[in-house]
Design an enzyme around this catalytic site. Structure first.
Site, mmCIF file in Angstrom:
data_model
loop_
_atom_site.group_PDB
_atom_site.id
_atom_site.type_symbol
_atom_site.label_atom_id
_atom_site.label_comp_id
_atom_site.label_asym_id
_atom_site.label_seq_id
_atom_site.Cartn_x
_atom_site.Cartn_y
_atom_site.Cartn_z
ATOM 1 N N ASP A 76 23.616 6.561 23.471
ATOM 2 C CA ASP A 76 24.505 7.664 23.123
ATOM 3 C C ASP A 76 23.714 8.969 23.102
ATOM 4 O O ASP A 76 22.539 9.007 23.464
ATOM 5 C CB ASP A 76 25.159 7.393 21.769
ATOM 6 N N HIS A 129 22.760 -0.262 28.708
ATOM 7 C CA HIS A 129 23.823 0.569 28.149
ATOM 8 C C HIS A 129 23.291 1.981 27.895
ATOM 9 O O HIS A 129 22.436 2.193 27.033
ATOM 10 C CB HIS A 129 24.322 -0.043 26.844
ATOM 11 N N ASP A 176 22.947 -8.487 31.424
ATOM 12 C CA ASP A 176 22.519 -7.198 31.984
ATOM 13 C C ASP A 176 23.741 -6.447 32.492
ATOM 14 O O ASP A 176 23.995 -6.367 33.683
ATOM 15 C CB ASP A 176 21.505 -7.415 33.106
ATOM 16 N N GLU A 227 21.211 -2.331 25.291
ATOM 17 C CA GLU A 227 21.029 -0.898 25.127
ATOM 18 C C GLU A 227 19.554 -0.541 25.301
ATOM 19 O O GLU A 227 18.670 -1.386 25.200
ATOM 20 C CB GLU A 227 21.508 -0.452 23.748
#
Length: 842
Positions: free
Chosen positions: A333, A660, A708, A717
């Site tokens: 993020d 991610h 994956d 992540e």
């Protein structure tokens, strides 16, 4: 709810049938955030009041000019399906609801045109699939309006057909090896997955196909972490360098690998450390420095960003605004978290500080100009330049003087709401907000700023002074407010990073302040802490939420005056012995055996943090078993595991590449790159907190709880504290050369302080030639761990660059067994005058 009149009527019996039919949509209620939904870059979306809402721009021409969708939909020819959803629009508008192929020619199974309005309406459509595919897509095409508007959707469902196929990972050949390679003089083991319970013959072949070594496997039984019956191959005796080796056993042949892999580990060190540059916030990433990863600066207040240069607090938290630009994006993020930034910055600085305290380290490998970042040529080691980028952000998160809770540190800054994938940082439209200060964040600043003060002092005195002042202020603020905790409920738009026990952070901060200042108050805080004598090296390892080990490791390795330092050093060795036993007991050589039997989020970082302890024991003792344990432990990360998966992008034939992340989202948008080489995936996670992992991996054995896929944030992540420990361990292994016995030192050095008064000191170094040859035109080299500055050398001449000292002795020739003594006169501007611990004569 009333059903819109335009909907296709569905008989009651059919509705019941569909209710029992398999669900093909993942996270259609958005209870788990936005994944695995995606949207076009012109229509940023977020979960608002439990619905996915997207801002649709004005002036698009076609419906497909703005899309919200989900891929990887399974359809079977001849089977019936029902697409259902609840949707609304802030203006009256007609959209398209399609079920179609996700790739050209985008063949449509259904394309409906629901008319939306401000009130949420339920829609339902049925169809029979004309073709079978696992590459279908549900797509809401919402472009074509002259006016900007907001689209919201919820309860998306596609029921029908057969249950989604059971996910079976492709694990490749049953012979599992370190896909990067093995150090020529180091341990070399592989794992064979087999039904056989008796030893099997194995053969090691060169790239030309010649058998260069052979032997028999050792049965290991059923491995509890994978459920597999396995056997071990040990080919450590073969030490000839080469590329393209393969290992064959039980009719299976491994992927190719190299022997003589030190260069690969040196590249891994560089890549893993250079990774932090492309994670930077608040600076344009140069494509010339990081080819393929150039992008505009994120979160500087340039539209559509609302920026990090003038950020308000959450409502009711404070009435000021802060400039909190810079730092690293924490993970997948765009959030920035002090407690995770703290351990990551610490580990980068620790990677550098090890060059001063470990006899087999290679300082030149971390010097100025060694990494891919823009600060080359400033005479400061690149790894410190990178750590500084995060430290300066953490300083900006400190509550200003004159404000309530002055000196405390805000826990985090991130978007008000979760955003989806992909999303370039510069395109993030969400408002940013400061979250409340916490004692944990405050102590993270105190610890890392104190550590940074001693490391930056030889390079930038003003910055070192600033760090030390901030560390003192933060520590005092934490003492005044010892129990302000970040709540677990504060997780909208970013991770909560909650921690309700900060006694370990107090210990870590006191340890760093004591090492840097030598002051009694901090020493007393260290020795009074319950953590000082506790058994802190648990099977689960340390991490951002448990930081006592960081203080213990530094107290053991960085010279200081702690009265029980010998006990502290022994405790690290004892902890390492436990991890070494774990490595040796596991047939995959995994340095991780949590007492619960379950793997946790970021298990790969736990593996690596345990290896840090084992490596530190090697630095303290020189015992080869510890070094070999670290090298063996890295095999697991680089392919010797149940999935036959290297968890580091760009390293190994079967390496993770779909981690991610909102930035490197090639899986969702082929115009974007995969994560950079050297990116570490979080790794197996038994708890499966994301919808995709929960759907695919239910009931998995610990090693198999990984996929994956970019949508599996709980297993795949990226994160700064994962790459920081990868960097530390990769640097350690790179320093081992090809893993044989360490070369004997040409000399022994006894360094002692004769006088230390008022910042002025006189020390002596007695150097003895311990080799069998004369030392001719030799130099004595060492580094201080504090602020010491040499003014004069008697019986020689001294030159100092930063903390690094080189003494040219008057006696230029030392015969075997002969010794000479050099007097050193210097000053210590601040902090303790600790004796250096690592010397070289050449």
């Amino acid at each position: 709810m009333a059903v819109a009149a335009a909907l296709l009527a569905v008989p009651l019996a059919a509705s019941v049938a569909y209710a029992d039919a398999p669900e093909q949509i993942v996270n259609g209620t958005f209870d788990s955030g936005t994944d695995p939904w995606w949207w076009t870059g012109n229509s940023p979306a977020a979960v608002v009041d439990g619905r996915l809402c997207a801002n649709i721009p004005a002036g698009t021409t076609n419906p497909w000019d703005a899309i919200i969708g989900q891929n990887a939909i399974n359809l079977q020819a001849g089977e019936s399906y029902r697409l259902a959803f609840t949707a609304s629009a802030t203006i009256p508008v007609t959209v398209r609801a399609n079920v179609q192929l996700a790739d050209p020619p985008y063949t449509q199974e259904i394309s409906e045109a629901p008319a939306l309005g401000p009130q949420p309406q339920d829609f339902s459509y049925t169809f029979t699939a004309a073709a079978s595919t696992s590459g279908g897509q549900v797509a809401f095409q919402v472009g074509g309006s002259a006016t900007a508007w907001t689209f919201c959707v919820d309860n998306v469902s596609l029921q029908g057909g057969a249950p989604p196929p059971v996910y079976v990972p492709d694990t490749g050949p049953r012979v599992r090896v370190n896909q990067v390679g093995y150090l020529a003089g180091g341990p070399k083991q592989a794992t064979v997955v087999t039904d056989a319970t008796t030893p099997l013959p194995w053969q090691l072949r060169s790239a030309a196909g010649s058998v260069v070594a052979s032997g028999n496997t050792v049965p290991r039984g059923v491995d509890a972490t994978s459920g597999q019956n396995v056997q071990t191959v040990d080919f450590s005796a073969y030490a000839t360098k080469g590329t393209g080796f393969t290992l064959t056993a039980d009719g299976e042949t491994s992927v190719p690998f190299d022997i003589g892999a030190n260069a690969a580990y040196e590249k891994l060190r560089t890549d893993a450390l250079s990774w932090f540059y492309v994670q930077r916030s608040g600076i344009a990433i140069s494509d010339a420095i990081a080819p393929g990863y150039g992008r505009a600066a994120g979160h500087l207040g340039v539209a559509p960003n609302q920026g990090d240069t003038d950020v308000p607090c959450q409502a009711g938290v404070c009435d000021y605004r802060l400039d909190v630009r810079g730092g690293w994006y924490d993970a997948g993020d765009h959030g920035k978290y002090v407690v995770n930034g703290g351990i990551a910055a610490y580990q980068l600085m620790s990677t550098f500080e090890r060059t001063k305290t470990a006899a087999n380290s290679r300082p030149q490998s971390l010097a100025d100009g060694t990494l891919r970042l823009p600060e080359h040529g400033n005479a400061t080691p690149d790894v410190l330049d990178e750590a500084r980028w995060e430290l300066e952000f953490m300083l900006r998160m400190q509550v200003p003087a004159g404000q309530p809770l002055a000196g405390m540190v805000h826990h985090k800054v991130h978007d008000q709401n979760w955003t989806g994938l992909p999303l370039d940082p510069a395109a993030d439209p969400q408002p940013r907000e400061l979250h409340p200060p916490s004692t944990a964040a405050t102590l993270n600043l105190a610890a890392t700023a104190a550590q940074g003060a001693r490391l930056f002092a030889p390079y930038d005195k003003a910055f070192a002074d600033k760090l030390l002042a901030a560390a003192r202020t933060a520590y005092a603020a934490a003492l005044a407010h010892p129990a302000i905790y970040a709540p677990a409920s504060d997780g909208n738009g970013g991770g909560a990073y909650d921690d309700a026990d900060v006694t370990d952070e107090f210990y870590w901060a006191a340890a760093e302040l004591y090492i840097s200042t030598g002051e009694k108050a901090f020493r007393d805080a260290v020795t009074a802490s319950k953590w000082h004598t506790a058994d802190i090296f648990k099977p689960e390892g340390f991490g951002w939420q448990g930081t006592a080990a960081l203080g213990r490791l530094d107290l053991a390795t960085v010279p200081n005056g702690l009265p029980d330092r010998d006990r502290v050093r022994q405790s690290v060795v004892d902890g390492a012995k436990g991890y070494l036993a774990t490595i040796n007991a596991n047939p995959y050589g995994i340095a991780y055996a949590p007492s619960s039997g379950k793997y946790e989020w970021g298990s790969n970082s736990s593996v690596l943090n345990n290896l840090v302890v084992v490596a530190t024991a090697y630095d303290l003792t020189g015992a080869a078993d510890f070094r070999n344990g670290v090298v063996t432990g890295m095999d697991y990360l680089l392919g010797r595991n149940a999935l036959n998966q290297s968890y580091v992008t760009g390293f190994g034939e079967r390496a993770s590449q779909n981690q991610h992340t909102r930035i490197y989202a090639h899986q969702l948008n082929q115009s974007l790159p995969h994560p950079p080489n050297g990116s570490l995936a979080g790794g197996p996670n038994s708890n499966l907190q994301d919808p995709l992992a929960a759907k695919l991996l239910a009931g998995c054995a610990p090693q198999f709880c990984y996929v994956d896929d970019i949508n599996s944030y709980s297993t795949n992540e990226i994160a700064i504290n994962w790459n920081s420990t990868l960097s530390w361990v990769a640097s350690f292994v790179a320093d081992q050369g090809e893993g044989g016995a360490a070369p004997a030192s040409a000399c022994s050095v006894h360094y002692s302080t004769l006088l230390d008064l008022g910042g002025v000191f006189i020390a002596q170094a007695t150097v003895k030639n311990t080799s069998r040859q004369d030392l001719q035109n030799w130099r004595l080299r060492y580094s201080y761990t504090g602020t010491q500055q040499v003014q004069l050398a008697v019986n020689g001449s001294a030159a100092q660059t930063a903390a690094n000292v080189e003494i040219t002795p008057r006696q230029s020739r030392l015969r075997p067994g002969e010794q000479t003594t050099i007097l050193i006169v210097g000053k210590t501007p601040w902090g303790p005058n600790s004796s250096p611990s690592v010397f070289a004569c050449s």
